[in-house]
Design a protein around this motif. Structure first.
Motif, short mmCIF file in Angstrom:
data_model
loop_
_atom_site.label_atom_id
_atom_site.label_comp_id
_atom_site.label_asym_id
_atom_site.label_seq_id
_atom_site.Cartn_x
_atom_site.Cartn_y
_atom_site.Cartn_z
N GLY A 160 0.80 -1.21 0.00
CA GLY A 160 0.00 0.00 0.00
C GLY A 160 0.83 1.26 0.00
N ARG A 161 1.97 1.24 -0.69
CA ARG A 161 2.86 2.40 -0.74
C ARG A 161 3.57 2.44 -2.09
N GLU A 162 4.17 3.59 -2.39
CA GLU A 162 4.95 3.76 -3.62
C GLU A 162 6.40 4.04 -3.25
N TYR A 163 7.29 3.80 -4.20
CA TYR A 163 8.70 4.17 -4.07
C TYR A 163 9.03 5.21 -5.14
N ASP A 164 10.07 5.99 -4.88
CA ASP A 164 10.47 7.00 -5.86
C ASP A 164 11.31 6.39 -6.98
N VAL A 165 12.15 5.43 -6.62
CA VAL A 165 13.10 4.86 -7.57
C VAL A 165 13.16 3.35 -7.38
N VAL A 166 13.19 2.62 -8.50
CA VAL A 166 13.41 1.18 -8.49
C VAL A 166 14.80 0.90 -9.05
N VAL A 167 15.60 0.15 -8.29
CA VAL A 167 16.95 -0.21 -8.71
C VAL A 167 16.93 -1.67 -9.16
N ASN A 168 17.27 -1.89 -10.42
CA ASN A 168 17.32 -3.23 -11.01
C ASN A 168 18.72 -3.80 -10.79
N VAL A 169 18.83 -4.74 -9.86
CA VAL A 169 20.13 -5.36 -9.55
C VAL A 169 20.14 -6.76 -10.15
N GLN A 170 21.09 -7.03 -11.03
CA GLN A 170 21.14 -8.33 -11.69
C GLN A 170 21.30 -9.46 -10.66
N GLY A 171 20.51 -10.52 -10.84
CA GLY A 171 20.54 -11.63 -9.90
C GLY A 171 21.77 -12.50 -9.99
N ASP A 172 22.67 -12.19 -10.94
CA ASP A 172 23.89 -12.97 -11.07
C ASP A 172 25.13 -12.12 -10.76
N GLU A 173 24.94 -11.06 -9.93
CA GLU A 173 26.05 -10.18 -9.54
C GLU A 173 26.25 -10.24 -8.03
N PRO A 174 26.80 -11.34 -7.51
CA PRO A 174 26.92 -11.50 -6.06
C PRO A 174 27.93 -10.57 -5.40
N PHE A 175 28.77 -9.89 -6.20
CA PHE A 175 29.78 -9.01 -5.62
C PHE A 175 29.47 -7.54 -5.90
N ILE A 176 28.22 -7.24 -6.27
CA ILE A 176 27.85 -5.84 -6.43
C ILE A 176 28.15 -5.14 -5.10
N HIS A 177 28.77 -3.99 -5.18
CA HIS A 177 29.27 -3.34 -3.96
C HIS A 177 28.31 -2.24 -3.51
N PRO A 178 28.10 -2.08 -2.19
CA PRO A 178 27.23 -1.01 -1.71
C PRO A 178 27.61 0.36 -2.25
#
Length: 255
Positions: free
Chosen positions: A90-108
């Protein structure tokens, strides 16, 4: 602004079936991805079309949405998952971040860089690049599986290509990396939510069909893509050989 990470994860993969559930350091790859982003953004959810992945995500305490198996791209899957999250919460977000499911080392830090692009109110979409180093070699630069990006003076994308861009006229190819900064695209995207809704409704464009790069559809339709620079290297998992390489990297860095 509030941000939602959506992690598309399909079981069916031509080169590596079931890779979201492949174990990396004793954890499924999709769990590694989830843990990298869950603490950086306001919330995170895995979007999948497979009950085995759903069950694995629930088992490690993650959030998951079941989505259609008929999506053409991860962006389309993100849009469906986002709509379901909004309906459930029941809420909205301003931005959706598409993070690939095969990128286990994506860094914060890479996530933060993508977020900062939205400090510019003109940014519709944001993504990441990494400068090619001279040590990468000409073969890496010319690899068509590693798209290149050219940007304008405001760090917005002008074009993405599987070819080497720009072409350095009058310069031997073996000197190109030492004479110009080339940018390698890192497949991390973020969308203002109203933009995500509109771009997924657009038909495929001629440039997108030519290069098989969906971001060209967005450029052709006038959307402004902010580009952040990252010096960090990640290891995507596309094949079993990539998984073995990632396992070696993980063991080395956890010693």
């Amino acid at each position: 602004m509030n941000f939602l990470a959506v992690i598309p994860a399909r079981y069916a993969s031509t080169r590596f079936p079931g890779k979201p559930l492949a174990l990396l350091g004793g954890k499924p790859v999709v769990q590694r991805v989830y843990e990298q982003v869950a603490g950086v953004l306001d919330d995170a959810v895995v979007a999948t079309d497979d009950e085995r992945i759903r069950d694995a995500v629930l088992a490690f305490g993650g959030k998951v949405e079941m989505t259609s198996p008929d999506h053409r791209s991860g962006t389309d899957r993100c849009r469906e998952a986002y709509e379901k999250v909004c309906a459930r919460e029941g809420r909205e977000y301003d931005v959706v971040v598409n993070v690939q499911g095969d990128e286990p080392f994506i860094h914060p830090a890479q996530i933060e860089t993508v977020k900062r692009c939205f400090d510019d109110p003109a940014t519709d979409i944001s993504t990441l690049v990494k400068p090619f180093a001279a040590a990468d070699g000409l073969a890496a630069l010319e690899n068509p599986n590693s798209p290149k990006v050219v940007v304008d003076a405001q760090m917005r994308a002008l074009y993405f290509s599987r070819s080497v861009i720009p072409y350095l006229r009058g310069v031997p190819r073996e000197e190109w990396l030492s004479r110009h900064t080339y940018y390698k695209h890192i497949g991390l995207y973020a969308f203002r939510t109203e933009v995500l809704r509109t771009v997924t409704a657009l038909p495929q464009s001629p440039l997108e069909q030519a290069e098989s790069l969906e971001q060209l559809r967005w450029l052709e339709n006038g959307y402004r893509i902010g580009v952040g620079i990252s010096e960090l290297e990640t290891i995507g998992i596309d094949t079993p050989e990539d998984l073995a390489r990632a396992e070696r990297w993980l063991m080395k860095n956890e010693e």
